[in-house]
Enzyme design. Sequence first.
Site, PDB file in Angstrom:
ATOM      1  N   ASP A  14      -8.127   7.157   2.760  1.00 18.14           N
ATOM      2  CA  ASP A  14      -6.954   6.347   2.478  1.00 18.14           C
ATOM      3  C   ASP A  14      -7.238   5.624   1.158  1.00 18.14           C
ATOM      4  OD1 ASP A  14      -4.542   4.755   2.972  1.00 18.14           O
ATOM      5  OD2 ASP A  14      -5.947   3.144   3.421  1.00 18.14           O
ATOM      6  N   ASP A  16      -5.305   2.354  -0.480  1.00 16.30           N
ATOM      7  CA  ASP A  16      -5.235   0.893  -0.445  1.00 16.30           C
ATOM      8  C   ASP A  16      -5.932   0.346   0.793  1.00 16.30           C
ATOM      9  OD1 ASP A  16      -3.277   0.337  -2.758  1.00 16.30           O
ATOM     10  OD2 ASP A  16      -2.196   1.827  -1.576  1.00 16.30           O
ATOM     11  N   ASP A 172      -8.546   2.394   6.853  1.00 15.58           N
ATOM     12  CA  ASP A 172      -8.616   1.012   7.359  1.00 15.58           C
ATOM     13  C   ASP A 172      -7.448   0.676   8.274  1.00 15.58           C
ATOM     14  OD1 ASP A 172      -6.691   0.972   5.194  1.00 15.58           O
ATOM     15  OD2 ASP A 172      -6.850  -1.216   5.219  1.00 15.58           O
TER      16      ASP A 172
END
Length: 226
Positions: A14, A16, A172
């Site tokens: 991922d 950001d 995240d």
Amino acid sequence: MKKLPSRIDGVLFDLDGTLLDSAPDLYAALVRQCREEGVPVPPYAPVREVVSRGSRAVLRCAFGHLGEPAVEARVERYLALYEAVMGEATRPFEGVLELLAQLEARGTRWGIVTNKPGFLTDELLRRIGWDGRAAAVVSGDTLPVKKPDPAPVRLACERAGIEPAHSLFVGDDRRDVLAGAAAGLYTVAVAWGYLDGGDPREWSADAVLDTPLQFARWLHHGQAVA
């Protein structure tokens, strides 16, 4: 932690909240929009927590009390404000550069699967000097679906030329774990990211790691990266 695959062809991330701490710029754009409209600026902490969910989640922090139509009406302006400041305060999380360098030194392909719109993803990577570095980049509008749907992860594997069963997906957010697992990859939840207010140890990921440095040492110790 679940045992790593016998070999690792590639690692997908991922963007950001996993590779990049982009919250300061996303917040700066919201501050500008609030000042344009003369409304109170929300605190940074709750905005940072939700930035992995995208522009609408950020806008709800300031305009959610007005209802979803009001939030939707402000998306275009918010994205324009964000594009203007994008990359100014965005930085890789501590240890990320070393982690990527380790993967590259071992000849392991790495890529990005993000829900960020493509025009922003590509420009951000250009601004931070990462354009052309990843073996695959799949953005939120590359396909008609986005994470937690596994299709973008599968497409990234295809473009990077890596086998899902011998690859990792790192993120995240719970959506990252869901997408990676459904696509057949080993999933890693990272506790250094934004987390959307959740506990990554409750997401049923194959592994949970606290820092990029820990991640790099883990891969090196296991000698699993070819």
